[in-house]
Enzyme design. Structure first.
Site, PDB file in Angstrom:
ATOM      1  N   LYS A 214      30.478   4.808  30.893  1.00 28.13           N
ATOM      2  CA  LYS A 214      30.926   5.863  29.536  1.00 28.13           C
ATOM      3  C   LYS A 214      31.480   6.902  30.092  1.00 28.13           C
ATOM      4  O   LYS A 214      31.772   7.368  31.100  1.00 28.13           O
ATOM      5  CB  LYS A 214      29.516   6.239  29.032  1.00 28.13           C
ATOM      6  CG  LYS A 214      28.950   4.842  28.179  1.00 28.13           C
ATOM      7  CD  LYS A 214      27.533   5.246  27.349  1.00 28.13           C
ATOM      8  CE  LYS A 214      27.144   4.024  26.530  1.00 28.13           C
ATOM      9  NZ  LYS A 214      25.969   4.292  25.880  1.00 28.13           N
ATOM     10  N   ARG A 248      20.884  -0.200  30.654  1.00 24.98           N
ATOM     11  CA  ARG A 248      21.706  -1.247  29.993  1.00 24.98           C
ATOM     12  C   ARG A 248      23.044  -1.046  30.821  1.00 24.98           C
ATOM     13  O   ARG A 248      23.740  -0.001  30.958  1.00 24.98           O
ATOM     14  CB  ARG A 248      21.895  -0.907  28.498  1.00 24.98           C
ATOM     15  CG  ARG A 248      22.887  -1.756  27.822  1.00 24.98           C
ATOM     16  CD  ARG A 248      23.034  -1.596  26.371  1.00 24.98           C
ATOM     17  NE  ARG A 248      23.874  -2.405  25.697  1.00 24.98           N
ATOM     18  CZ  ARG A 248      25.277  -2.210  25.537  1.00 24.98           C
ATOM     19  NH1 ARG A 248      25.639  -0.989  26.239  1.00 24.98           N
ATOM     20  NH2 ARG A 248      26.248  -2.762  25.067  1.00 24.98           N
TER      21      ARG A 248
END
Length: 268
Positions: A214, A248
């Site tokens: 991210k 995740r």
């Protein structure tokens, strides 16, 4: 907790949710697994490398993403869910915040609903989750990163998500919470959400940490999405040390190894 046919020891272990984006515009692997054969090969690879859950998403939720119709999203995810459930003995998660997509995915055999809006966008998703006896992951999110006190407000927002789930009939042992790194937060808030992720333990539910590749990692290291593995691994170690039950991730093998090493150290 039980997800699909599998029991998860969420108090003592950290499990891996492997990301399978069947979208042409995912922020990190756009288009690579858009075709069925490629999607199934990647699912098989992730399972072999140690993924405990396969999270299937049909719409990119990256900043500036294009919203697609429910029908298009269903057409992308349902065949893949059915194929993964047929070929592999692994719980499957559907990454959606839309009730029509959630319903089609649950009918196709999905075991968990991973909702980036924590049931706050479409309340019927909570009702469907309860109806099918599925598990859910409720992610923290806001349209704008405006808070009085960031961590306190995040917990209050999560309390609302839990209330929506409970009111719809979702059992407590089916609920997972996600601090929503990268969603409705500034760079500094994202770092704080990771550092203080254990604040969500006060609500009494297992925690999922989703940081893989991210922007918070890209901004910290000044690296593009395909060079953020080490940064992701650092956050995974933090997640294990803070008692997160799930991470995740895209890079399953590397994260599996770092989890095993961290757990061995903590257990020693």
């Amino acid at each position: 907790m039980k997800i699909g046919k599998r029991e998860f020891d969420v108090k003592h272990k950290t499990y891996i949710m492997g990301i399978l984006n069947v979208t042409p515009d995912s922020f990190s692997d756009g288009g690579r697994y858009h075709q069925m054969d490629a999607a199934l090969r990647h699912a098989e690879e992730m399972i072999r490398d140690g993924a405990d859950i396969i999270d299937i998403g049909g719409e990119s939720t990256r900043p500036g993403h294009t919203v697609i119709s429910d029908e298009e999203e269903i057409a992308r995810v349902v065949p893949v869910i059915e194929a993964v459930k047929t070929r592999f003995d692994v719980p499957v998660s559907i990454d959606t915040y839309k009730s029509k997509v959630a319903e089609a995915a649950l009918q196709a055999g999905a075991d968990l609903v991973n909702d980036i809006w924590g049931f706050r966008h479409d309340g019927r998703v909570a009702e469907l989750t309860a109806q099918y006896g599925a598990a859910c992951c409720l992610m923290h999110n806001r349209k704008e990163p405006v808070y009085q006190n960031f961590l306190e407000d995040m917990v209050k927002d999560m309390e609302l998500c839990v209330r929506i789930a409970r009111d719809a009939g979702v059992a407590d042992d089916k609920i997972i919470l996600d601090p929503g790194v990268g969603f409705g937060k500034t760079y500094e808030m994202n770092l704080s959400a990771i550092h203080h992720v254990d604040i969500l333990h006060t609500l009494g539910f297992p925690i999922l940490l989703g940081t893989s590749r991210k922007s918070v990692i890209g901004l910290t290291l000044d690296l593009p999405t395909d060079q953020r593995v080490e940064g992701t691994l650092a956050t995974t170690v933090i997640g294990v040390m803070k008692g997160c039950a799930f991470v995740r991730v895209h890079d399953v093998k590397e994260n599996k190894r770092v989890i095993q090493m961290t757990e061995a150290i903590l257990g020693g």
